[in-house]
Design an enzyme around this catalytic site. Structure first.
Site, short mmCIF file in Angstrom:
data_model
loop_
_atom_site.label_atom_id
_atom_site.label_comp_id
_atom_site.label_asym_id
_atom_site.label_seq_id
_atom_site.Cartn_x
_atom_site.Cartn_y
_atom_site.Cartn_z
N GLY A 27 38.35 39.53 36.35
CA GLY A 27 38.85 40.61 35.78
C GLY A 27 40.28 40.64 35.46
O GLY A 27 40.93 41.44 35.40
N ASN A 29 42.09 39.74 33.10
CA ASN A 29 42.31 40.09 31.57
C ASN A 29 43.01 41.65 31.32
O ASN A 29 43.43 41.87 30.21
CB ASN A 29 41.04 39.98 30.52
CG ASN A 29 39.85 40.86 30.66
OD1 ASN A 29 39.13 40.63 31.47
ND2 ASN A 29 39.81 41.79 29.86
N ILE A 32 44.46 46.27 36.78
CA ILE A 32 45.05 45.77 38.02
C ILE A 32 44.91 44.23 37.97
O ILE A 32 45.78 43.55 38.51
CB ILE A 32 44.37 46.36 39.37
CG1 ILE A 32 44.69 47.86 39.64
CG2 ILE A 32 44.67 45.45 40.57
CD1 ILE A 32 44.22 48.46 40.31
N SER A 155 38.66 49.85 46.92
CA SER A 155 39.02 51.06 46.21
C SER A 155 39.37 52.02 47.14
O SER A 155 38.65 52.14 48.51
CB SER A 155 37.92 51.78 45.13
OG SER A 155 38.30 52.97 44.91
N TYR A 180 29.64 53.76 41.70
CA TYR A 180 31.09 52.88 41.93
C TYR A 180 31.38 52.78 43.29
O TYR A 180 31.93 51.73 43.75
CB TYR A 180 32.21 53.44 41.09
CG TYR A 180 33.49 52.89 41.05
CD1 TYR A 180 33.75 51.63 40.15
CD2 TYR A 180 34.58 53.48 41.73
CE1 TYR A 180 34.87 50.87 40.26
CE2 TYR A 180 35.73 52.59 41.79
CZ TYR A 180 35.81 51.44 41.06
OH TYR A 180 37.06 50.90 41.26
#
Length: 322
Positions: A27, A29, A32, A155, A180
């Site tokens: 991730g 791109n 964070i 998270s 999530y």
């Protein structure tokens, strides 16, 4: 005595050099992950952006190079929701070797309907946890060869989540934000369990967990075209800046977990101020994150769902110390 590389205070703006090393950021791109990649690229390391979209990855690489002209960055097409593709993706890294993987990519779906991948897994759980679990399994030998690090970005919301080992994929009570939080808790528990197993085997690879605190787009500096913060967004975000931070700062704990020579396996890194904002520090592992039995249960379930055990792929005791 003047400070040394081991004792000098950590400087989020000037992390230590990492020339010759290779880091994979999933991730990388956007969000964070982008800022983690940008900060790691500034150390002289080769940074591989794991991303589904070549268009978005190219935009991210152009943004990084506009700030770091000599940056060594490249794209690796990676779709964590497609478990059948991950083995071939991992094979592409063999030639370069690997010193760390930042397991950062994640999705938070908007719609109320539960979605499944082509493999029949709940989409959030598959992308955020199972895909990383499988990827680490296939990269374990590369990481062990260089005494590398698995850095898992969870998270803050995972700290208050709960998991039912009989329903990890939310078939009974699906809700996007709850799914999530559960997926991020599973991911962080995997990071801790991986390090326990590595430590028991006497290996040199480390598994370190981190979280970004409260990281908002409205507090994130612009990086066109990856992220553009308007004046209105900046002004609206000012009150939140008293307690939260942007995604550039949200990447600091992951970057420190990758680079800090004093970091230890099994640690949890997060923002200094109440776990929500500020420079990164090691914080206590407590609550559901400290539940070793739950972590072992998540591990066993993940092996069943993916058919891969990351620990079995790691060679026996290494000659290095921990």
């Amino acid at each position: 005595m003047p400070p040394t590389a081991q004792t000098a205070p950590w400087n989020v703006r000037r992390p230590p050099r990492a020339d010759g090393k290779t880091f994979l950021v999933t991730g990388g791109n956007a969000g964070i992950g982008y800022f983690a990649a940008e900060q790691l690229a500034g150390t002289g390391a080769t940074v591989v952006l794991g991303s589904r979209s070549s268009t978005k990855a190219n935009a991210a690489m152009a943004s990084i190079r506009s700030r770091i002209p000599d940056a060594r960055v490249r794209h690796l097409r990676l779709d964590l929701s497609d478990l059948s593709s991950i083995k071939s993706v991992a094979d592409e890294l063999d030639a370069d070797g690997l010193d760390a993987i930042v397991c950062n990519a994640g999705v938070l779906l908007d719609g109320p309907q539960r979605q499944e991948t082509g493999d029949g897994h709940e989409l959030t759980f598959a992308t955020n946890h199972l895909g990383h679990f499988l990827l680490v399994g296939h990269l374990a030998q590369l990481l062990a060869a260089r005494a590398g690090r698995v850095v898992t970005t969870g998270s803050f919301v995972a700290k208050s989540a709960s998991l039912d080992l009989a329903d990890l994929q939310s078939t009974r009570d699906y809700e996007p934000k709850r799914a999530y939080a559960r997926s991020k808790l599973a991911q962080m528990l995997f990071g801790f369990e991986l390090d326990r197993r590595l430590h028991a085997a006497g290996g040199a690879a480390l598994s370190v967990v981190n979280h970004p605190g409260g990281a908002l787009d409205s507090l994130t500096p612009s990086r066109p075209p990856v992220h553009i913060r308007t004046t209105g967004q900046r002004l609206r975000g000012l009150p939140a800046g008293l307690a939260l931070q942007g995604k550039e700062a949200g990447a600091w704990p992951a970057v420190r977990a990758v680079l800090d020579p004093s970091a230890r396996g099994g640690q949890l890194w997060g923002p200094r101020m109440f776990g929500l904002r500020g420079e990164p520090r090691s914080e206590p592992v407590q609550g559901p994150l400290a539940d070793a039995a739950l972590a072992a249960g998540v591990w066993a379930a993940s092996v069943d769902l993916t058919g891969v055990d990351p620990f079995e792929a790691v060679p026996g005791p290494a000659k290095h110390g921990r």
